[in-house]
Design a protein around this motif. Structure first.
Motif, PDB file in Angstrom:
ATOM      1  N   GLU A  51      31.724  48.998 -34.721  1.00 38.42           N
ATOM      2  CA  GLU A  51      31.003  48.084 -34.905  1.00 38.42           C
ATOM      3  C   GLU A  51      31.421  47.021 -35.033  1.00 38.42           C
ATOM      4  O   GLU A  51      30.285  45.500 -34.149  1.00 38.42           O
ATOM      5  CB  GLU A  51      30.882  48.105 -36.823  1.00 38.42           C
ATOM      6  N   MET A  52      32.640  46.498 -34.269  1.00 32.96           N
ATOM      7  CA  MET A  52      33.156  45.381 -33.628  1.00 32.96           C
ATOM      8  C   MET A  52      32.254  45.185 -32.304  1.00 32.96           C
ATOM      9  O   MET A  52      32.458  44.286 -31.912  1.00 32.96           O
ATOM     10  CB  MET A  52      34.755  45.430 -34.154  1.00 32.96           C
ATOM     11  N   ARG A  53      32.320  46.083 -31.833  1.00 32.90           N
ATOM     12  CA  ARG A  53      32.377  45.994 -30.405  1.00 32.90           C
ATOM     13  C   ARG A  53      30.457  45.301 -29.836  1.00 32.90           C
ATOM     14  O   ARG A  53      29.978  44.465 -29.221  1.00 32.90           O
ATOM     15  CB  ARG A  53      32.191  47.002 -29.746  1.00 32.90           C
ATOM     16  N   THR A  54      30.354  45.830 -31.250  1.00 27.33           N
ATOM     17  CA  THR A  54      28.232  45.784 -30.878  1.00 27.33           C
ATOM     18  C   THR A  54      27.934  43.983 -31.729  1.00 27.33           C
ATOM     19  O   THR A  54      27.662  43.600 -30.379  1.00 27.33           O
ATOM     20  CB  THR A  54      27.926  46.087 -32.274  1.00 27.33           C
ATOM     21  N   ILE A  55      29.108  43.477 -32.752  1.00 28.87           N
ATOM     22  CA  ILE A  55      28.853  42.595 -33.336  1.00 28.87           C
ATOM     23  C   ILE A  55      29.187  41.520 -31.775  1.00 28.87           C
ATOM     24  O   ILE A  55      28.884  40.460 -31.820  1.00 28.87           O
ATOM     25  CB  ILE A  55      29.699  42.483 -33.861  1.00 28.87           C
ATOM     26  N   HIS A  56      30.239  41.726 -31.359  1.00 29.89           N
ATOM     27  CA  HIS A  56      30.626  40.915 -30.253  1.00 29.89           C
ATOM     28  C   HIS A  56      29.688  40.634 -29.048  1.00 29.89           C
ATOM     29  O   HIS A  56      29.709  39.654 -28.562  1.00 29.89           O
ATOM     30  CB  HIS A  56      32.376  41.586 -29.768  1.00 29.89           C
ATOM     31  N   ASN A  57      29.490  42.534 -28.839  1.00 30.91           N
ATOM     32  CA  ASN A  57      28.207  42.119 -27.365  1.00 30.91           C
ATOM     33  C   ASN A  57      27.271  41.188 -27.775  1.00 30.91           C
ATOM     34  O   ASN A  57      26.341  40.012 -27.055  1.00 30.91           O
ATOM     35  CB  ASN A  57      27.530  43.323 -27.501  1.00 30.91           C
ATOM     36  N   THR A  58      26.705  41.325 -29.342  1.00 35.67           N
ATOM     37  CA  THR A  58      25.367  40.781 -29.754  1.00 35.67           C
ATOM     38  C   THR A  58      25.857  39.378 -29.381  1.00 35.67           C
ATOM     39  O   THR A  58      25.017  38.344 -29.096  1.00 35.67           O
ATOM     40  CB  THR A  58      25.128  41.011 -30.491  1.00 35.67           C
TER      41      THR A  58
END
Length: 302
Positions: A51-58
């Motif tokens: 989830e953190m990776r997705t939020i970071h990339n977004t």
């Protein structure tokens, strides 16, 4: 704060060395037959690794600075304060663990980068021990620090902190120097706003200062050793601290201010043992007396 159910918190930035302090406390707990509920700060992250990776990339795609684990967006400060309040009132609360790697996967039975289910704190503990990023955090919404009976800050000078983080993240987590550097830069606003202010709320700060050149931490090949360092120990309230005793017991130490003693880096663990042990005795004795139980038996701690 709670007389019956005390809370100890070790707070410091990523790479500061809080885990080393935890080892010292665990030695004291074992020697003194104290049962502690151990809580790690990363269990209060708001998102798992994916989830953190997705939020970071977004955020990057949108041209925004991603949230960091230093700030409130990526952490549940309210849940942390609720745990401290529950424990102080009733020695209860909900805890979980963050699974870092394959070794912890075998221990907890959950994939790396995820959380274990929330569980009740085991009954019969003497105190709660927290180690993490936010043991003394205060914001407009929460005040975690007010629940802590003994709060310790671990604050190496910033270049040393970065050297320790770079070496740890490269060796233990497989990150490149460039990736760690980018992380440091992205976290800086949250570091300034949420990490640094905590050290005004601590009872004692330990700041390791290297005696070797750390001018460029991003190219340092080695972490300065304890014997290449000095540690500044600052007490928010020096009343009751026996500085002559500490100076006599720790060769090479000296007073730098009325509330601060400086010790050789290699003697930091000894200093912690000498300082923390009587503080823990007092916390546990007061707790047991408040609960109608006998105090600690100190007849033989050899």
């Amino acid at each position: 704060m709670s007389r019956k159910h005390p809370i100890i918190a070790i707070t410091g930035s990523s790479g500061a060395g809080t885990s080393t302090v935890t080892e010292t406390f665990q030695q004291i707990f074992t020697r003194e037959s104290i049962t502690a509920a151990i809580v790690h700060g990363d269990s209060f992250h708001r998102y798992d690794r994916a989830e953190m990776r997705t939020i970071h990339n977004t955020a990057i795609e949108q041209g925004k600075n991603p949230p960091s684990h230093f700030g409130p967006e990526a952490n549940d400060f309210a849940a942390l304060e609720a745990l401290f309040a529950d424990y102080g009132a009733n020695a209860s609360g909900k805890v979980r663990s963050y699974v870092h790697d394959a070794e912890e996967e075998r221990q907890f039975g959950c994939p790396p980068g995820t959380f274990t289910p929330w569980e009740d704190i085991e009954a019969g503990t003497d105190l709660l021990y927290y180690e993490g990023l936010h043991g003394a955090v205060r914001t407009e919404e929460v005040d975690v620090a007010r629940h802590v009976d003994l709060c310790i800050g671990v604050v190496p000078i910033i270049n040393l902190e970065w050297i320790q983080k770079i070496h740890r993240d490269r060796s233990a987590r497989g990150y490149s120097t460039e990736a760690v550097t980018d992380m440091i830069l992205r976290r800086m606003p949250d570091y300034v706003n949420y990490i640094c202010p905590q050290f005004n709320n601590t009872d004692i700060n330990f700041q390791r200062v290297p005696m070797v050149d750390t001018s460029n931490p991003f190219i340092a090949r080695w972490i300065p050793t304890p014997d290449e360092s000095m540690t500044v120990i600052r007490f928010a309230n020096p009343r009751g601290i026996d500085f002559p005793y500490l100076s006599a017991m720790i060769p090479g130490s000296f007073m730098s201010r009325a509330n601060s003693i400086v010790v050789p880096g290699g003697k930091t663990e000894l200093a912690m043992q000498l300082i923390f042990t009587p503080m823990i005795w007092r916390l546990i004795d007061n707790s047991r007396k408040a609960r109608g139980l006998p105090g600690l038996d100190r007849r033989d701690h050899s």
